[in-house]
Design a protein around this motif. Sequence first.
Motif, PDB file in Angstrom:
ATOM      1  N   VAL A  63     -43.647  -8.647  43.861  1.00 51.45           N
ATOM      2  CA  VAL A  63     -44.793  -8.308  43.005  1.00 51.45           C
ATOM      3  C   VAL A  63     -45.236  -6.946  43.354  1.00 51.45           C
ATOM      4  CG1 VAL A  63     -46.977  -8.918  41.911  1.00 51.45           C
ATOM      5  CG2 VAL A  63     -45.520 -10.716  42.917  1.00 51.45           C
ATOM      6  N   PRO A  64     -45.101  -6.071  42.230  1.00 51.99           N
ATOM      7  CA  PRO A  64     -45.445  -4.773  42.114  1.00 51.99           C
ATOM      8  C   PRO A  64     -46.892  -4.599  42.601  1.00 51.99           C
ATOM      9  CG  PRO A  64     -44.141  -4.812  40.406  1.00 51.99           C
ATOM     10  CD  PRO A  64     -44.628  -6.452  40.792  1.00 51.99           C
ATOM     11  N   LEU A  65     -47.310  -3.599  43.029  1.00 55.97           N
ATOM     12  CA  LEU A  65     -48.795  -3.263  43.376  1.00 55.97           C
ATOM     13  C   LEU A  65     -49.400  -3.291  42.393  1.00 55.97           C
ATOM     14  CD1 LEU A  65     -50.728  -2.468  45.703  1.00 55.97           C
ATOM     15  CD2 LEU A  65     -50.200  -0.170  45.463  1.00 55.97           C
ATOM     16  N   ILE A  66     -49.403  -2.920  41.310  1.00 56.69           N
ATOM     17  CA  ILE A  66     -50.175  -2.714  40.164  1.00 56.69           C
ATOM     18  C   ILE A  66     -50.377  -4.360  39.401  1.00 56.69           C
ATOM     19  CG2 ILE A  66     -48.499  -2.771  38.318  1.00 56.69           C
ATOM     20  CD1 ILE A  66     -50.286  -0.819  36.502  1.00 56.69           C
ATOM     21  N   ASP A  67     -49.549  -5.093  39.573  1.00 54.01           N
ATOM     22  CA  ASP A  67     -50.009  -6.579  39.312  1.00 54.01           C
ATOM     23  C   ASP A  67     -50.640  -7.432  40.411  1.00 54.01           C
ATOM     24  OD1 ASP A  67     -48.387  -6.167  36.846  1.00 54.01           O
ATOM     25  OD2 ASP A  67     -46.463  -6.584  37.559  1.00 54.01           O
ATOM     26  N   LEU A  68     -50.496  -6.745  41.544  1.00 50.01           N
ATOM     27  CA  LEU A  68     -51.273  -7.464  42.552  1.00 50.01           C
ATOM     28  C   LEU A  68     -52.669  -6.942  42.463  1.00 50.01           C
ATOM     29  CD1 LEU A  68     -49.104  -7.018  45.651  1.00 50.01           C
ATOM     30  CD2 LEU A  68     -49.647  -9.057  44.885  1.00 50.01           C
ATOM     31  N   ALA A  69     -52.624  -5.708  41.956  1.00 50.76           N
ATOM     32  CA  ALA A  69     -54.345  -5.192  41.854  1.00 50.76           C
ATOM     33  C   ALA A  69     -55.073  -5.564  40.529  1.00 50.76           C
ATOM     34  CB  ALA A  69     -54.438  -3.739  42.003  1.00 50.76           C
ATOM     35  N   PHE A  70     -54.090  -6.289  39.335  1.00 53.76           N
ATOM     36  CA  PHE A  70     -54.666  -6.432  38.318  1.00 53.76           C
ATOM     37  C   PHE A  70     -55.631  -7.703  38.327  1.00 53.76           C
ATOM     38  CE2 PHE A  70     -54.380  -8.444  33.945  1.00 53.76           C
ATOM     39  CZ  PHE A  70     -54.870  -7.506  33.103  1.00 53.76           C
ATOM     40  N   PRO A  71     -55.488  -8.849  38.989  1.00 57.61           N
ATOM     41  CA  PRO A  71     -56.366  -9.820  38.936  1.00 57.61           C
ATOM     42  C   PRO A  71     -57.629  -9.615  39.468  1.00 57.61           C
ATOM     43  CG  PRO A  71     -54.450 -10.739  39.479  1.00 57.61           C
ATOM     44  CD  PRO A  71     -54.175  -9.122  39.338  1.00 57.61           C
ATOM     45  N   VAL A  72     -57.671  -8.620  40.690  1.00 59.86           N
ATOM     46  CA  VAL A  72     -58.750  -8.113  41.188  1.00 59.86           C
ATOM     47  C   VAL A  72     -59.682  -7.413  40.405  1.00 59.86           C
ATOM     48  CG1 VAL A  72     -59.751  -7.057  43.157  1.00 59.86           C
ATOM     49  CG2 VAL A  72     -57.620  -8.209  43.560  1.00 59.86           C
ATOM     50  N   ILE A  73     -59.118  -6.543  39.710  1.00 54.02           N
ATOM     51  CA  ILE A  73     -59.785  -5.495  38.867  1.00 54.02           C
ATOM     52  C   ILE A  73     -60.255  -6.294  37.560  1.00 54.02           C
ATOM     53  CG2 ILE A  73     -59.605  -3.641  37.263  1.00 54.02           C
ATOM     54  CD1 ILE A  73     -57.546  -2.468  39.162  1.00 54.02           C
ATOM     55  N   LEU A  74     -59.712  -7.379  37.111  1.00 47.66           N
ATOM     56  CA  LEU A  74     -60.140  -7.983  35.897  1.00 47.66           C
ATOM     57  C   LEU A  74     -61.023  -8.911  36.512  1.00 47.66           C
ATOM     58  CD1 LEU A  74     -59.373  -8.539  33.179  1.00 47.66           C
ATOM     59  CD2 LEU A  74     -57.878 -10.127  33.634  1.00 47.66           C
ATOM     60  N   SER A  75     -61.302  -9.525  37.467  1.00 48.91           N
ATOM     61  CA  SER A  75     -62.328 -10.224  38.081  1.00 48.91           C
ATOM     62  C   SER A  75     -63.601  -9.551  38.161  1.00 48.91           C
ATOM     63  CB  SER A  75     -61.981 -11.035  39.408  1.00 48.91           C
ATOM     64  OG  SER A  75     -61.038 -11.908  39.036  1.00 48.91           O
ATOM     65  N   ILE A  76     -63.320  -8.309  38.924  1.00 48.93           N
ATOM     66  CA  ILE A  76     -64.720  -7.499  38.858  1.00 48.93           C
ATOM     67  C   ILE A  76     -65.308  -7.241  37.473  1.00 48.93           C
ATOM     68  CG2 ILE A  76     -65.640  -5.249  39.572  1.00 48.93           C
ATOM     69  CD1 ILE A  76     -63.567  -5.370  41.740  1.00 48.93           C
ATOM     70  N   TYR A  77     -64.421  -6.977  36.312  1.00 50.03           N
ATOM     71  CA  TYR A  77     -64.449  -6.611  35.132  1.00 50.03           C
ATOM     72  C   TYR A  77     -65.435  -7.798  34.413  1.00 50.03           C
ATOM     73  CZ  TYR A  77     -64.093  -4.882  30.366  1.00 50.03           C
ATOM     74  OH  TYR A  77     -64.340  -4.485  28.855  1.00 50.03           O
ATOM     75  N   THR A 175     -52.032  -9.673  27.454  1.00 51.73           N
ATOM     76  CA  THR A 175     -51.475  -8.201  27.338  1.00 51.73           C
ATOM     77  C   THR A 175     -50.830  -7.652  28.377  1.00 51.73           C
ATOM     78  OG1 THR A 175     -53.420  -8.078  25.703  1.00 51.73           O
ATOM     79  CG2 THR A 175     -52.402  -6.255  26.539  1.00 51.73           C
ATOM     80  N   ARG A 176     -51.295  -7.939  29.590  1.00 50.39           N
ATOM     81  CA  ARG A 176     -50.725  -7.537  30.816  1.00 50.39           C
ATOM     82  C   ARG A 176     -49.181  -8.026  31.041  1.00 50.39           C
ATOM     83  NH1 ARG A 176     -48.506  -3.642  33.370  1.00 50.39           N
ATOM     84  NH2 ARG A 176     -47.758  -4.153  35.244  1.00 50.39           N
ATOM     85  N   ARG A 177     -49.288  -9.347  30.744  1.00 56.70           N
ATOM     86  CA  ARG A 177     -48.042 -10.331  31.046  1.00 56.70           C
ATOM     87  C   ARG A 177     -47.032  -9.783  30.083  1.00 56.70           C
ATOM     88  NH1 ARG A 177     -47.842 -14.763  30.132  1.00 56.70           N
ATOM     89  NH2 ARG A 177     -49.972 -15.513  29.368  1.00 56.70           N
ATOM     90  N   ILE A 178     -47.324  -9.381  28.736  1.00 56.87           N
ATOM     91  CA  ILE A 178     -46.408  -8.891  27.816  1.00 56.87           C
ATOM     92  C   ILE A 178     -45.572  -7.920  28.249  1.00 56.87           C
ATOM     93  CG2 ILE A 178     -45.929  -7.941  25.493  1.00 56.87           C
ATOM     94  CD1 ILE A 178     -48.321  -9.856  24.626  1.00 56.87           C
ATOM     95  N   PHE A 179     -46.106  -6.727  29.004  1.00 53.73           N
ATOM     96  CA  PHE A 179     -45.418  -5.826  29.655  1.00 53.73           C
ATOM     97  C   PHE A 179     -44.375  -6.136  30.592  1.00 53.73           C
ATOM     98  CE2 PHE A 179     -49.350  -3.616  27.857  1.00 53.73           C
ATOM     99  CZ  PHE A 179     -48.696  -2.562  27.071  1.00 53.73           C
ATOM    100  N   THR A 180     -44.671  -7.169  31.353  1.00 47.38           N
ATOM    101  CA  THR A 180     -43.784  -7.606  32.503  1.00 47.38           C
ATOM    102  C   THR A 180     -42.826  -8.360  31.765  1.00 47.38           C
ATOM    103  OG1 THR A 180     -45.204  -9.610  32.643  1.00 47.38           O
ATOM    104  CG2 THR A 180     -45.746  -7.677  34.148  1.00 47.38           C
ATOM    105  N   LEU A 181     -43.064  -9.163  30.692  1.00 45.94           N
ATOM    106  CA  LEU A 181     -41.879  -9.818  30.038  1.00 45.94           C
ATOM    107  C   LEU A 181     -40.942  -9.016  29.619  1.00 45.94           C
ATOM    108  CD1 LEU A 181     -43.960 -12.690  28.387  1.00 45.94           C
ATOM    109  CD2 LEU A 181     -42.329 -12.989  30.263  1.00 45.94           C
ATOM    110  N   CYS A 182     -41.586  -7.783  28.675  1.00 46.63           N
ATOM    111  CA  CYS A 182     -40.618  -7.078  28.356  1.00 46.63           C
ATOM    112  C   CYS A 182     -39.666  -6.179  29.184  1.00 46.63           C
ATOM    113  CB  CYS A 182     -41.418  -5.952  27.549  1.00 46.63           C
ATOM    114  SG  CYS A 182     -42.337  -6.528  26.185  1.00 46.63           S
TER     115      CYS A 182
END
Length: 300
Positions: A63-77, A175-182
């Motif tokens: 898993v790329p680093l940006i995808d690992l950090a995304f759930p943490v950032i989204l939880s804080i948000y 929205t984030r997963r659409i980029f990974t699916l593309c």
Amino acid sequence: MSGATLASGPRSSQLGTTPGEGELRKRSEENSASGLGGIMGSLRVIELQLVAFIVVFSASGLVPLIDLAFPVILSIYAFALSAMVFPSYGSKGVPDVFRGNRFFQFYVILGTIIGLFLPLAYVLGGFARGDQHAVRAATPHLFLLSFQVLSENVISGLSIFSLPVRALLPILYTTRRIFTLCDWTVDTFSKTHVQAHSSNQPDHPFDPRFPDYAWMLFGRALAVANTVYFIINLFCFLIPMFLPRAFETYAEQRATYMAEHPKKHAAEPHVTEQEKKAEQSQKLPQPVPYDRHRGEKKAQ
């Protein structure tokens, strides 16, 4: 998964329920009480499996680093939105937002099969075949989807999260997963992916190259199906249908709470407006009264 875990259920503000349905809803609300009991109650077998998937995917290095950090950032948000923008007004359990019929249930089941079960089988098959290229392409989507399902189920038992925050969570994840699916779709049609499997189409099903060719077609079809499904889910369901109804229900909850607590939330703004009017009246220049006799003397 696609926001349906938060959206399913009849709208209690407009539609009535039978006594049996009311009893079942009452029991479900009691079981999904806020606090530590709600969290532990939501961690059923499937949630524990999702936690296991998240740990394995995180430790695998796929898993790329940006995808690992995304759930943490989204939880804080999400916590910041709940505290500063959309406070909760004491609603417990999962609010009723969207009335699901048989087509909607089929839509949810189809999304679960296409988005979770088949990609998981594809990743496990990639491990069995030693196809690290396919596993690396499909893992980010599975990691984010597992985190999304786990987050939706956990916050549904916490009363600190208001309905707009619960509605925005699947929208941001999708929205984030659409980029990974593309990226997954582009990867399955790349020359590197074709060379890793069968570059030539087999002549018949008994051709030794046919299993590799069929595996390549399965990966392409699965990536395209997920991309199309979740794009439709985002732009045809979550944004135009689920999000407005979530804000509408939240506005009703806020109006009800304000009506039940008029002194606490309605008196303070009234005093503030009076103070502002007094300050504005003091700052504005006072008009000078017109003296008719003085005007006549000046004219003479």
